[in-house]
Design a protein around this motif. Sequence first.
Motif, PDB file in Angstrom:
ATOM      1  N   VAL A 137      38.236  33.466  44.545  1.00 58.10           N
ATOM      2  CA  VAL A 137      38.223  34.117  43.241  1.00 58.10           C
ATOM      3  C   VAL A 137      37.235  33.378  42.346  1.00 58.10           C
ATOM      4  CG1 VAL A 137      39.628  34.794  41.274  1.00 58.10           C
ATOM      5  CG2 VAL A 137      40.631  34.715  43.552  1.00 58.10           C
ATOM      6  N   GLN A 232      47.076  37.915  38.706  1.00 53.70           N
ATOM      7  CA  GLN A 232      46.783  39.342  38.616  1.00 53.70           C
ATOM      8  C   GLN A 232      46.030  39.802  39.857  1.00 53.70           C
ATOM      9  OE1 GLN A 232      44.866  40.735  35.021  1.00 53.70           O
ATOM     10  NE2 GLN A 232      44.349  42.651  36.033  1.00 53.70           N
ATOM     11  N   ASN A 233      45.104  38.968  40.327  1.00 56.65           N
ATOM     12  CA  ASN A 233      44.376  39.340  41.533  1.00 56.65           C
ATOM     13  C   ASN A 233      45.317  39.468  42.718  1.00 56.65           C
ATOM     14  OD1 ASN A 233      42.038  39.301  40.101  1.00 56.65           O
ATOM     15  ND2 ASN A 233      40.933  37.987  41.513  1.00 56.65           N
ATOM     16  N   THR A 236      47.232  42.650  42.335  1.00 53.40           N
ATOM     17  CA  THR A 236      46.346  43.788  42.591  1.00 53.40           C
ATOM     18  C   THR A 236      46.110  43.956  44.088  1.00 53.40           C
ATOM     19  OG1 THR A 236      45.244  43.429  40.489  1.00 53.40           O
ATOM     20  CG2 THR A 236      44.074  44.744  42.102  1.00 53.40           C
ATOM     21  N   THR A 279      36.274  47.051  44.073  1.00 50.95           N
ATOM     22  CA  THR A 279      37.137  47.171  42.920  1.00 50.95           C
ATOM     23  C   THR A 279      36.507  48.186  41.984  1.00 50.95           C
ATOM     24  OG1 THR A 279      36.027  45.607  41.499  1.00 50.95           O
ATOM     25  CG2 THR A 279      37.576  44.712  43.092  1.00 50.95           C
ATOM     26  N   LEU A 435      41.000  43.983  39.000  1.00 46.51           N
ATOM     27  CA  LEU A 435      41.022  42.556  39.302  1.00 46.51           C
ATOM     28  C   LEU A 435      40.665  41.803  38.031  1.00 46.51           C
ATOM     29  CD1 LEU A 435      39.081  42.441  42.657  1.00 46.51           C
ATOM     30  CD2 LEU A 435      41.503  42.043  42.326  1.00 46.51           C
ATOM     31  N   MET A 439      36.149  38.735  43.332  1.00 52.31           N
ATOM     32  CA  MET A 439      36.494  37.939  44.509  1.00 52.31           C
ATOM     33  C   MET A 439      35.476  38.191  45.601  1.00 52.31           C
ATOM     34  SD  MET A 439      40.521  38.308  45.183  1.00 52.31           S
ATOM     35  CE  MET A 439      40.389  40.034  45.194  1.00 52.31           C
TER      36      MET A 439
END
Lengths: 621, 315
Positions: A137, A232-233, A236, A279, A435, A439
Motif C-alpha cells: 500500500v 479501509q484497503n 475494500t 480500482t 481504496l 496498492m
Amino acid sequence: MRNTYPVWVYALIALAIVTGGLYALPNIFPEDPAVQVANSRTGVVDENIASIIDVILGAQGLTPHRIEEPDGQKLLRFDSAERQLRAADVLRGALDDDHVVALSLAPATPEWLRAINGRPMSLGLDLRGGVHFLMEVDLNAVIGTAMERYTNEFRGRLREERLAFDEIERGARDLMIRFASEQDRAQALTWLRRNYRGELNFVERGLGADSSLEVTLDAEHLTELRRLALQQNISTLRKRVDELGVAEPIIAQQGESRIVVQLPGVQDTARAKEILGATATLEFRMVAEGEDAPAAAASGRAPAGTRLYYERDGAPVLLQRRVMLTGDYITGASSGIAQDTGGPAVFINLDGQGARIFSRVTAENVGRLMATVFIETRTETTEEDGELVRRTSRSEEVINIARINEPLGRRFQITGLESTREAHNLALLLRAGALAAPMSIVEERTVGPSLGQENIDRGMQSVIIGFIAVMLFMVLYYRVFGLIANFALALNLVFIVSILSMLQATLTLPGIAGIVLVVGIAVDANVLIFERIREELRNGMSPKAAISGGYERAFSTIADANVTTLIAAVVLFLFGTGPIKGFAITLSIGVVVSMFTAIVVTRAIVNLTYGRQRRITRLAI
Amino acid sequence: MLPHLNFAESNINFLGRRRIAIAFSIVLILASVLLLATRGLNFGIDFTGGTLVEVGYPDAVELDPIRQQLDEGGFERATVVYFGTSRDVLIRLPPRADDPDQAELSNQVLRALEAGGPDGVELRRVEFVGPAVGEELREQGGLAMIYALFGILIYVAVRFEWRFAVGSVLALVHDVALTLGFFALTQFEFDLAVLAAVLAVIGYSLNDTIVVYDRIRENFRILRKEGTEFVMNNAVNKTLARTIVTSTTTLLVLLALFVLGGAALNNFAIALIVGVLVGTYSSIFIAAAAALMLGVDRKVLLPVKKEGAEQEETP
C-alpha cells in the motif's frame, strides 16, 4: 480415593464426544473441483445456454458428475481437477462474453450438516492450492490525499468564516497558506488552531505582506491516517474478493504497509488480479461554464480554479477544481437500463452524509451542468529496456455531463455508458468501494492443487501409518491402559479437527506440525500417568490406590508442562505471523484438548472399567 | 507383550558425568554456531524468492514431463504448476548465484522447454519475486520467539524457581541450536515446513525439560536427607522410562512421515527427528545438569515452612 466420577462428568464427556464428532464430520466429505458458469449481467443462466453447455461438454466426454443451480448459476462438479480445467477451457471458448466461467472447489457437505452450521475446516494454500498476493500500500499517497482534502476544505471554510487569505499552495507533504498581512495570518491561525487541534501543525513563516503558514500533518494523526487507510484497503479488498465468490479467503495486514491476500482454490489468477488490482471511483464536479475549453486544451493551461478533462469522444471540457462529491460516500451501485433514454445506466446509492452534501450542492446548482468523472487506477507491470517496471496509472475520464434539473438525493442514475457490460463492471467496481491508498502487487504465487493433492495424500497416509504404529506400541506396552490411551488419542484428533472446523481456522503445513507435536504431548501425558501407576504398584500400593495416586501425581507434571507450552503457543499466536500463527493455533487448541482427553477422558474410562469392582487383584498395565 | 522398562531401582550416575556432557554440548553448540555462520542455512524458495516464468501451450499439457525437461535443462528445484488452465503453466525458479539477466534466463528456460517437449510453447511473462516476505517473517518470527521465551521464563520462574527457568530456556536453545546446526551441516533445504518443525522442537524440548524439573522438585520434598546430586540423579532415573517411551512413540510417527510422507515432508520430518533425538538427550543429560550448575538445591527450592503443609499429603 474412590475411583468414580459424578454422573454429570460422564454426561459432559459424552456430550463433548457427540458434539466433537458431529462437527468433525464435514471434513470427511471431499470437495469437488467445479466450474461455475454465470451470466455476467443477470447472474442467471437460461435454459438455452444450459443445454448448449450440456451438448459441448458431452461432445468432449467431459460430462460433470453433478450439476447444481445455486442462485440460477450453473455449478458443474467434476471428479478430477484435470477434467475441471479442460471443461473450463472448452466452455470459455464456446460461450460469449456475457458469461463468466470460473473455477472453484465446491464442498460436498450434506444438507443436514450444513443446517447445524457444520463446515469442513479450511485448508491453507500450501495444502490446497490457490493464489497468494502480497500487496504494497502506497502510504505516502495517504499524505497527498489528505493534503488535497485540507486544501479544498480550507478554501471553502476560510471563506465561510470570512478569514482573508491570498492563496493555498499544496506541496507533496505539506501546504502553504499565503496571507496579505500578519494580522490576517494571526486571525486565521487562531481559528485553524481551534478547529484542527491534534490534526495539523502550523508554523508561521515570513513577515508583513510575505506572511504565510506552513501546515503539516501531526505525527500521531498521520499514523492514525495510515492505519485507517490500511484498514479501509483491507475491507475494500474483502468486498472485492467476496465478489469473486472465493471460499475462506485470507486478507490480512502484514508488516506496516502490506496486505496479504490468499485465495484458496482459485486458479484463475488473471481474473483475481483484474478485480483486486483495478480500482474505480467517481467524482462529481461542476462544469466551468463559459470558459473556453478548446483553447485551454490547445495551450495546455486551464484557467484558475478549473481543470482540463476529456470526454469519451476526446472532446475537452473544463471542470471546477473543487470536487462536489467523491466516491467515498457511495454505498451501493447497480446496473440496468435508464428509463428515459433506454441506454445502459448505473444506479447509485449514497450514504446519509453523502446524500446531505449532494442534495445541498445540487440544490445550489440547479440549472447548471454537472460532470461525472470516472477515475480508474491500475497497476501494470511493463517491460522497459529489458527491465520490468511496475507503475500505477490513473485515468480520469468524463463519462457523463448532465444538467441538474432538481436537487439530487440519496438515489440517482448515471448514463452515458458505452455498453451494458461496462455499466455492469462500473457498478461492480463502485460496489467494491474505494481504496484509501493505491496498492501494487509485490508478489504473486500460485500453488497448483494437483501438486498439493499428492502431498496431502502421501502426508495423510504416512501420518495414519505412524498413528497405527504408536497405537500398536501403546497396546503392547500398556495393554488395557494402552487401549484407553489410544481411544483418548483418537478422540484428541477428532476434537482438534472439530474445533478447527468450528472456528473456521485455516489448516496449513505448520498447523500439521502443531498436530504432530500435540500427539506427542498427548501420548506423553498418558505415559506419565501410566508410568506413575506402575511406580505406585511397585511401591506396594493396591491397584485402586495406584490408579488414583498415579493420576494425582502425574497431574502437576502434566499441568506444568502443558501450561508452559500453552503460554509459548499463545504468545506465538499473538506476535507471530503466517506460518507461525498457523502452528500456534493448532498447538494451543491441541494442548487444551489433550489435557482434557489424556487426563479426564482416560480417567473416566478407567473409572468405568475398574471403579465398580469391589476388589481388583491386578491391573493390566 | 513388550518387556517393561524398569528404572525404579536404577541409579545411573548421569549427573556425575555432567561436566563431560556439558562440555560435549558446548562443543556441539559452538560447532553449530560456526556452521551457521560459515555455511549458513540453505534457505528454500519461501525465503529467497525466485523467478516466475509463465508459459502457454496450444494444447493441454502434463506437468511431469515439463519438470523433467527443466531438470535436464539445468533448472533443478523448479516448481511447476498449472496457472488458470491446463494449457498455461507457471514455473518458479529459485535464484542461483550465476543467474544471467532476465532476458537470457527466459531464453534458457524456453530452450529447455522446447527440447523434446510439446511444440508451440510460448513465453508469456518473466517476473522476479523478491524475498521480502521471508525477511519480514524472519523479523516478526524472531520477535515472537523472543516474547515466547520470556513468557516461558516468567511462568517457570513463578511455578519453580528462576534457575529452573534459565535451565529450561538453555535446554531449549541447546536443542534448537543443534537442530539448526544439523541443517547448516547437511545443507538440507530450510523451508517454511522446517521452520514449523523447529517450532515443534521447541515445544517438545520444553515439555521434556519440565517433566524432569517437576520430578526434581518433588524429589526434594520426599528425599529429605539426600544430597542435591543424588536427588537429581534419582529424578532423571525415575523419569527415564517415560522419556524413552515418549521419544519412541514420537519417533514412530516421525519415521513414518520420513519414509512414506513424500519429498515435500522429508525435510520437515528430518528436522523433527533430529530435534526429538537432541531433545531426549538434553532432558537426560543437560536439563538437570544445567540446573545443578546454576546452583539449584533444596534451599532455593523449598525455602519457606509453608511447604510443610504439602508435605503432609506425601506419604
